[in-house]
Design a protein around this motif. Structure first.
Motif, PDB file in Angstrom:
ATOM      1  N   PHE A  18      40.979  46.727  45.717  1.00 25.58           N
ATOM      2  CA  PHE A  18      42.102  46.430  44.832  1.00 25.58           C
ATOM      3  C   PHE A  18      43.351  47.097  45.357  1.00 25.58           C
ATOM      4  CE2 PHE A  18      44.806  47.294  41.187  1.00 25.58           C
ATOM      5  CZ  PHE A  18      44.877  46.036  40.613  1.00 25.58           C
ATOM      6  N   GLY A  19      44.437  46.364  45.346  1.00 28.48           N
ATOM      7  CA  GLY A  19      45.730  46.899  45.744  1.00 28.48           C
ATOM      8  C   GLY A  19      46.701  46.838  44.583  1.00 28.48           C
ATOM      9  N   PRO A  20      47.776  47.618  44.600  1.00 25.31           N
ATOM     10  CA  PRO A  20      48.718  47.640  43.484  1.00 25.31           C
ATOM     11  C   PRO A  20      49.437  46.308  43.260  1.00 25.31           C
ATOM     12  CG  PRO A  20      49.467  49.088  45.251  1.00 25.31           C
ATOM     13  CD  PRO A  20      48.128  48.569  45.643  1.00 25.31           C
ATOM     14  N   GLN A  21      49.463  45.434  44.276  1.00 23.98           N
ATOM     15  CA  GLN A  21      50.138  44.158  44.124  1.00 23.98           C
ATOM     16  C   GLN A  21      49.244  43.090  43.494  1.00 23.98           C
ATOM     17  OE1 GLN A  21      49.040  45.482  46.900  1.00 23.98           O
ATOM     18  NE2 GLN A  21      47.942  43.956  48.065  1.00 23.98           N
ATOM     19  N   TRP A  22      47.970  43.341  43.341  1.00 25.25           N
ATOM     20  CA  TRP A  22      47.057  42.344  42.788  1.00 25.25           C
ATOM     21  C   TRP A  22      47.251  42.242  41.283  1.00 25.25           C
ATOM     22  CZ3 TRP A  22      41.720  42.953  45.600  1.00 25.25           C
ATOM     23  CH2 TRP A  22      41.925  42.840  46.968  1.00 25.25           C
ATOM     24  N   ARG A  23      47.130  41.055  40.749  1.00 25.93           N
ATOM     25  CA  ARG A  23      47.346  40.811  39.328  1.00 25.93           C
ATOM     26  C   ARG A  23      46.079  40.425  38.576  1.00 25.93           C
ATOM     27  NH1 ARG A  23      50.678  43.897  39.694  1.00 25.93           N
ATOM     28  NH2 ARG A  23      52.698  43.471  40.565  1.00 25.93           N
ATOM     29  N   ALA A  32      34.008  35.051  37.843  1.00 23.38           N
ATOM     30  CA  ALA A  32      34.875  35.200  36.668  1.00 23.38           C
ATOM     31  C   ALA A  32      36.087  36.045  37.058  1.00 23.38           C
ATOM     32  CB  ALA A  32      34.112  35.862  35.536  1.00 23.38           C
ATOM     33  N   LYS A  33      37.229  35.714  36.472  1.00 21.95           N
ATOM     34  CA  LYS A  33      38.466  36.442  36.760  1.00 21.95           C
ATOM     35  C   LYS A  33      39.086  36.895  35.451  1.00 21.95           C
ATOM     36  CE  LYS A  33      39.474  33.862  40.923  1.00 21.95           C
ATOM     37  NZ  LYS A  33      40.406  32.993  41.620  1.00 21.95           N
ATOM     38  N   TRP A  34      39.726  38.049  35.479  1.00 20.27           N
ATOM     39  CA  TRP A  34      40.471  38.535  34.326  1.00 20.27           C
ATOM     40  C   TRP A  34      41.685  39.290  34.835  1.00 20.27           C
ATOM     41  CZ3 TRP A  34      35.647  40.053  35.734  1.00 20.27           C
ATOM     42  CH2 TRP A  34      35.481  41.373  36.134  1.00 20.27           C
ATOM     43  N   PRO A  35      42.776  39.252  34.059  1.00 24.14           N
ATOM     44  CA  PRO A  35      44.027  39.862  34.519  1.00 24.14           C
ATOM     45  C   PRO A  35      43.959  41.386  34.473  1.00 24.14           C
ATOM     46  CG  PRO A  35      44.292  39.023  32.303  1.00 24.14           C
ATOM     47  CD  PRO A  35      42.921  38.592  32.759  1.00 24.14           C
ATOM     48  N   VAL A  36      44.695  41.986  35.362  1.00 25.60           N
ATOM     49  CA  VAL A  36      44.852  43.439  35.359  1.00 25.60           C
ATOM     50  C   VAL A  36      45.811  43.779  34.221  1.00 25.60           C
ATOM     51  CG1 VAL A  36      45.757  45.397  36.653  1.00 25.60           C
ATOM     52  CG2 VAL A  36      44.413  43.637  37.811  1.00 25.60           C
ATOM     53  N   PRO A  37      45.474  44.743  33.358  1.00 26.77           N
ATOM     54  CA  PRO A  37      46.385  45.098  32.261  1.00 26.77           C
ATOM     55  C   PRO A  37      47.748  45.544  32.779  1.00 26.77           C
ATOM     56  CG  PRO A  37      44.241  46.156  31.970  1.00 26.77           C
ATOM     57  CD  PRO A  37      44.237  45.528  33.324  1.00 26.77           C
ATOM     58  N   ALA A  38      48.778  45.149  32.061  1.00 25.84           N
ATOM     59  CA  ALA A  38      50.140  45.531  32.451  1.00 25.84           C
ATOM     60  C   ALA A  38      50.277  47.051  32.402  1.00 25.84           C
ATOM     61  CB  ALA A  38      51.154  44.890  31.510  1.00 25.84           C
ATOM     62  N   GLY A  39      50.849  47.621  33.420  1.00 23.62           N
ATOM     63  CA  GLY A  39      51.049  49.071  33.478  1.00 23.62           C
ATOM     64  C   GLY A  39      49.809  49.837  33.888  1.00 23.62           C
ATOM     65  N   ALA A  40      48.784  49.156  34.393  1.00 20.43           N
ATOM     66  CA  ALA A  40      47.551  49.839  34.792  1.00 20.43           C
ATOM     67  C   ALA A  40      47.763  50.698  36.021  1.00 20.43           C
ATOM     68  CB  ALA A  40      46.431  48.838  35.033  1.00 20.43           C
ATOM     69  N   THR A  41      48.617  50.247  36.923  1.00 19.37           N
ATOM     70  CA  THR A  41      48.904  51.021  38.123  1.00 19.37           C
ATOM     71  C   THR A  41      50.401  51.291  38.209  1.00 19.37           C
ATOM     72  OG1 THR A  41      49.114  49.014  39.444  1.00 19.37           O
ATOM     73  CG2 THR A  41      46.962  50.078  39.427  1.00 19.37           C
ATOM     74  N   ALA A  42      50.727  52.464  38.675  1.00 18.34           N
ATOM     75  CA  ALA A  42      52.130  52.839  38.879  1.00 18.34           C
ATOM     76  C   ALA A  42      52.598  52.279  40.218  1.00 18.34           C
ATOM     77  CB  ALA A  42      52.268  54.350  38.838  1.00 18.34           C
ATOM     78  N   ALA A  43      53.864  52.386  40.497  1.00 18.32           N
ATOM     79  CA  ALA A  43      54.428  51.865  41.744  1.00 18.32           C
ATOM     80  C   ALA A  43      53.827  52.562  42.968  1.00 18.32           C
ATOM     81  CB  ALA A  43      55.939  52.037  41.738  1.00 18.32           C
ATOM     82  N   ASP A  44      53.442  53.829  42.813  1.00 18.84           N
ATOM     83  CA  ASP A  44      52.853  54.562  43.930  1.00 18.84           C
ATOM     84  C   ASP A  44      51.351  54.316  44.068  1.00 18.84           C
ATOM     85  OD1 ASP A  44      51.978  55.917  41.711  1.00 18.84           O
ATOM     86  OD2 ASP A  44      52.662  57.894  42.363  1.00 18.84           O
ATOM     87  N   GLY A  45      50.781  53.434  43.251  1.00 16.00           N
ATOM     88  CA  GLY A  45      49.361  53.119  43.321  1.00 16.00           C
ATOM     89  C   GLY A  45      48.493  53.981  42.427  1.00 16.00           C
ATOM     90  N   ARG A  46      49.094  54.942  41.738  1.00 12.37           N
ATOM     91  CA  ARG A  46      48.340  55.819  40.845  1.00 12.37           C
ATOM     92  C   ARG A  46      47.800  55.011  39.677  1.00 12.37           C
ATOM     93  NH1 ARG A  46      49.434  58.588  36.317  1.00 12.37           N
ATOM     94  NH2 ARG A  46      48.213  60.455  35.959  1.00 12.37           N
ATOM     95  N   LEU A  47      46.571  55.269  39.284  1.00 11.25           N
ATOM     96  CA  LEU A  47      45.910  54.523  38.222  1.00 11.25           C
ATOM     97  C   LEU A  47      46.214  55.159  36.872  1.00 11.25           C
ATOM     98  CD1 LEU A  47      44.040  52.077  38.184  1.00 11.25           C
ATOM     99  CD2 LEU A  47      42.127  53.624  38.154  1.00 11.25           C
ATOM    100  N   ALA A  48      46.776  54.371  35.946  1.00 13.37           N
ATOM    101  CA  ALA A  48      47.125  54.866  34.618  1.00 13.37           C
ATOM    102  C   ALA A  48      46.075  54.503  33.585  1.00 13.37           C
ATOM    103  CB  ALA A  48      48.481  54.316  34.180  1.00 13.37           C
ATOM    104  N   GLN A  49      45.350  53.404  33.821  1.00 17.28           N
ATOM    105  CA  GLN A  49      44.285  52.990  32.907  1.00 17.28           C
ATOM    106  C   GLN A  49      43.255  52.189  33.679  1.00 17.28           C
ATOM    107  OE1 GLN A  49      46.848  50.460  30.351  1.00 17.28           O
ATOM    108  NE2 GLN A  49      45.178  48.993  30.468  1.00 17.28           N
ATOM    109  N   CYS A  50      42.124  51.963  33.060  1.00 13.63           N
ATOM    110  CA  CYS A  50      41.029  51.230  33.687  1.00 13.63           C
ATOM    111  C   CYS A  50      41.442  49.781  33.926  1.00 13.63           C
ATOM    112  CB  CYS A  50      39.789  51.292  32.791  1.00 13.63           C
ATOM    113  SG  CYS A  50      38.353  50.473  33.502  1.00 13.63           S
ATOM    114  N   LEU A  51      41.049  49.230  35.049  1.00 18.70           N
ATOM    115  CA  LEU A  51      41.368  47.846  35.377  1.00 18.70           C
ATOM    116  C   LEU A  51      40.379  46.865  34.745  1.00 18.70           C
ATOM    117  CD1 LEU A  51      42.084  48.330  39.180  1.00 18.70           C
ATOM    118  CD2 LEU A  51      43.726  48.336  37.303  1.00 18.70           C
TER     119      LEU A  51
END
Length: 163
Positions: A18-23, A32-51
């Protein structure tokens, strides 16, 4: 970043890069596909919440198999007990110290992993991993009790629909 998770659709264990640009995230087993929650990753790639689930409660732990760790300690206790039974105290203590040495070496060489309390998804290669806290028993118990309540409600719902 690599994520290992249990797919919410097919219940199979899967792993994906997974990369920070993936949605979105896709399960390699059932597609099966599901969207990454908005704000899950910061601009620097730091994880803020579970994907995988919407939980923001994540903790850092060693990336090592817990059953294997318990087996190593149990083997050390059994071997030292055998030596103790044969009245060989130096070998007894040697076996215990060897087990402790193996534990220290593993602790120093094995890396860390970020894990979600709610769905147990594991994240490797996460930037600023140490900004997340360690394991908290109270948070773990909160999520464990929630899983039990949801399973009980699903069981009651399925039994009432059959009746």
């Amino acid at each position: 970043m690599n994520v290992t998770f249990r797919c919410p659709h097919c219940d199979c264990t899967a792993s994906a890069d997974f990369g920070p640009q993936w949605r979105e995230i896709a399960c390699p087993n059932c597609q099966a596909k599901w969207p990454v929650p908005a704000g899950a990753t910061a601009a620097d790639g730091r994880l803020a919440q579970c994907l995988i689930c919407p939980s923001t409660e994540l903790f850092v732990r060693k990336d090592f198999s817990q059953p294997l760790g318990v087996a190593i300690v149990a083997a050390g206790v059994v071997v030292s007990s055998v030596f103790w039974a044969y009245h060989m105290p130096y070998w007894t203590y040697g076996a215990l110290f060897a087990t402790a040495l193996i534990d220290v070496v593993l602790y120093l060489t094995v890396g860390n992993v970020l894990q979600c309390y709610r769905c147990q998804a594991q994240y490797r290669g996460v930037p600023e991993l140490e900004s997340h806290g360690g394991f908290d028993l109270e948070t773990h118990e909160k999520h464990r009790q929630q899983r039990l309540r949801l399973a009980e409600q699903a069981k009651e719902a399925s039994s009432s629909s059959r009746a």
